[in-house]
Write a protein that holds these residues in place. Structure first.
Motif, short mmCIF file in Angstrom:
data_model
loop_
_atom_site.label_atom_id
_atom_site.label_comp_id
_atom_site.label_asym_id
_atom_site.label_seq_id
_atom_site.Cartn_x
_atom_site.Cartn_y
_atom_site.Cartn_z
N GLY A 84 0.81 -1.21 0.00
CA GLY A 84 0.00 0.00 0.00
C GLY A 84 0.85 1.26 0.00
N PRO A 85 0.26 2.40 -0.34
CA PRO A 85 -1.14 2.58 -0.78
C PRO A 85 -1.33 2.14 -2.24
N ALA A 86 -2.34 2.71 -2.92
CA ALA A 86 -2.74 2.22 -4.24
C ALA A 86 -1.60 2.26 -5.25
N HIS A 87 -0.79 3.33 -5.23
CA HIS A 87 0.28 3.41 -6.24
C HIS A 87 1.31 2.30 -6.04
N ALA A 88 1.49 1.84 -4.80
CA ALA A 88 2.41 0.74 -4.55
C ALA A 88 1.93 -0.53 -5.23
N ARG A 89 0.64 -0.79 -5.12
CA ARG A 89 0.08 -1.97 -5.78
C ARG A 89 0.19 -1.86 -7.30
N PHE A 90 0.05 -0.65 -7.82
CA PHE A 90 0.16 -0.43 -9.26
C PHE A 90 1.59 -0.71 -9.73
N PHE A 91 2.59 -0.19 -9.02
CA PHE A 91 3.98 -0.42 -9.41
C PHE A 91 4.34 -1.91 -9.34
N LEU A 92 3.85 -2.59 -8.33
CA LEU A 92 4.13 -4.02 -8.21
C LEU A 92 3.44 -4.81 -9.33
N PHE A 93 2.27 -4.33 -9.75
CA PHE A 93 1.60 -4.95 -10.89
C PHE A 93 2.44 -4.78 -12.15
N LEU A 94 3.01 -3.59 -12.35
CA LEU A 94 3.88 -3.37 -13.51
C LEU A 94 5.11 -4.27 -13.45
N LYS A 95 5.65 -4.47 -12.26
CA LYS A 95 6.80 -5.37 -12.10
C LYS A 95 6.43 -6.78 -12.56
N TRP A 96 5.22 -7.21 -12.24
CA TRP A 96 4.76 -8.54 -12.65
C TRP A 96 4.48 -8.58 -14.16
N LEU A 97 3.97 -7.49 -14.69
CA LEU A 97 3.49 -7.46 -16.07
C LEU A 97 4.59 -7.25 -17.10
N LEU A 98 5.50 -6.32 -16.84
CA LEU A 98 6.45 -5.89 -17.86
C LEU A 98 7.68 -6.78 -17.92
N PRO A 99 8.23 -6.99 -19.11
CA PRO A 99 9.54 -7.65 -19.22
C PRO A 99 10.61 -6.81 -18.51
N VAL A 100 11.66 -7.47 -18.07
CA VAL A 100 12.71 -6.78 -17.31
C VAL A 100 13.29 -5.61 -18.10
N ARG A 101 13.57 -5.81 -19.38
CA ARG A 101 14.18 -4.73 -20.17
C ARG A 101 13.26 -3.52 -20.27
N MET A 102 11.97 -3.75 -20.39
CA MET A 102 11.03 -2.62 -20.47
C MET A 102 10.95 -1.89 -19.14
N LEU A 103 10.96 -2.64 -18.02
CA LEU A 103 10.94 -2.01 -16.72
C LEU A 103 12.22 -1.21 -16.50
N ASP A 104 13.36 -1.76 -16.91
CA ASP A 104 14.62 -1.03 -16.82
C ASP A 104 14.54 0.28 -17.60
N TRP A 105 13.96 0.22 -18.79
CA TRP A 105 13.82 1.43 -19.60
C TRP A 105 12.97 2.46 -18.88
N ALA A 106 11.91 2.01 -18.25
CA ALA A 106 10.99 2.93 -17.56
C ALA A 106 11.66 3.59 -16.36
N LEU A 107 12.58 2.86 -15.72
CA LEU A 107 13.21 3.37 -14.50
C LEU A 107 14.50 4.13 -14.76
N ARG A 108 15.08 3.95 -15.97
CA ARG A 108 16.41 4.50 -16.22
C ARG A 108 16.40 6.01 -16.16
N MET A 109 17.38 6.58 -15.47
CA MET A 109 17.53 8.03 -15.41
C MET A 109 18.28 8.50 -16.64
N ARG A 110 17.70 9.45 -17.35
CA ARG A 110 18.32 9.97 -18.56
C ARG A 110 19.02 11.29 -18.26
N ARG A 111 20.03 11.55 -19.04
CA ARG A 111 20.73 12.82 -18.88
C ARG A 111 19.79 13.96 -19.27
N SER A 112 19.89 15.03 -18.48
CA SER A 112 19.03 16.19 -18.78
C SER A 112 19.70 17.07 -19.81
#
Length: 282
Positions: free
Chosen positions: A254-282
């Motif tokens: 919890g709260p709701a956003h925690a459950r959403f992020f954990l759902f994405l962890k279950w749903l997305l392939p590792v490479r796609m999750l890495d892409w979503a989390l990667r910090m890009r240069r500004s």
């Protein structure tokens, strides 16, 4: 648990602020007897006076979770005052930030000492008491970060990954003795946690150099996430549920956003999750 919820004696570590404080407030409001453990003695005492003016249902024990003598004193004073322990809420911890290349190994060790080894050591003191009484609960406060590691947070997140394994193993070991072991995974919560993390990580989150742009992106992302952050009582409610339920879940998120992020962890392939989390240069 053999003791009804209103008579439970519950030890809560890290009880002087944030999730620990909210948990103590909720438990005492529900009739439990709470033992508050943290380093800040004055804050613990003030909290006890506020929520338990008669002083019958709370006990404040000031100490350092990483000190063996303080952990033993916590258990001894609890038993001397209340005669039993029904549950332990392992909540104490902090976050070390920074790119792993730049975080001193000693700082990594300190984070593991607080978040993992001290938790295990206190659990080793409490488990025999629970076993002798015929049952009880151990609630470990983990994190969504124990399932999803973020750049600039590998040290802290790995302590929570370790807690996942410890909790799962301990659950099977203690179940035959009537002891339930539960993991609560908070998401982003409005507490002092972020300020403490920034303080201890001041030298490891560089503003310049090769990691400077990434550190800036990390800070910017953290500010945005505060908009969806929950309140400490959101997690205290889950802890209370884990202590009261006849058949508690093994994990509460919890709260709701925690459950959403954990759902994405279950749903997305590792490479796609890495892409979503990667910090890009500004």
């Amino acid at each position: 648990m053999k003791s009804p919820p209103q008579t439970q004696v519950v030890i809560v570590t890290g009880a002087s602020s944030g999730i620990g404080e909210a948990t103590v407030r909720r438990l005492v409001r529900g009739g439990a007897r709470a033992v508050l453990f943290a380093r800040r003695a004055e804050r613990l005492a003030a909290l006890c006076r506020e929520i338990d003016p008669a002083g019958k249902n709370t006990l404040a024990v000031a100490g350092d979770i990483t000190a063996d003598a303080d952990r033993r004193r916590l258990v001894a004073e609890t038993l001397a005052r209340f005669g039993r322990i029904d549950a332990l809420v392992n909540n104490a911890g902090y976050g070390q930030r920074g790119p792993l290349e730049l975080v001193p190994v000693d700082a990594i060790r300190r984070n593991f000492e607080t978040n993992v080894f001290s938790l295990v050591a206190l659990t080793q003191l409490v488990a025999p008491v629970l076993r002798a009484q015929g049952g009880g609960r151990i609630v470990n406060i983990g994190s969504v970060a124990g399932r999803i590691t973020r750049p600039m947070s590998a040290t802290y997140d790995s302590t929570k990954f370790a807690l996942e394994g410890i909790t799962d193993g301990l659950r099977g070991e203690l179940k035959p003795f009537g002891i339930r072991v539960i993991l609560v995974r908070p998401g982003f919560i409005r507490t002092e946690f972020g300020d403490v993390a920034r303080g201890v990580s001041a030298d490891t989150l560089p503003q310049t150099g090769p990691y400077g742009p990434f550190a800036g992106a990390f800070a910017s992302g953290a500010r945005k996430l505060r908009r969806v952050a929950g309140e400490p009582d959101d997690i205290a409610r889950l802890v209370d549920k884990a202590l009261r339920a006849g058949y508690p879940k093994t994990h509460y998120n919890g709260p709701a956003h925690a459950r959403f992020f954990l759902f994405l962890k279950w749903l997305l392939p590792v490479r796609m999750l890495d892409w979503a989390l990667r910090m890009r240069r500004s």
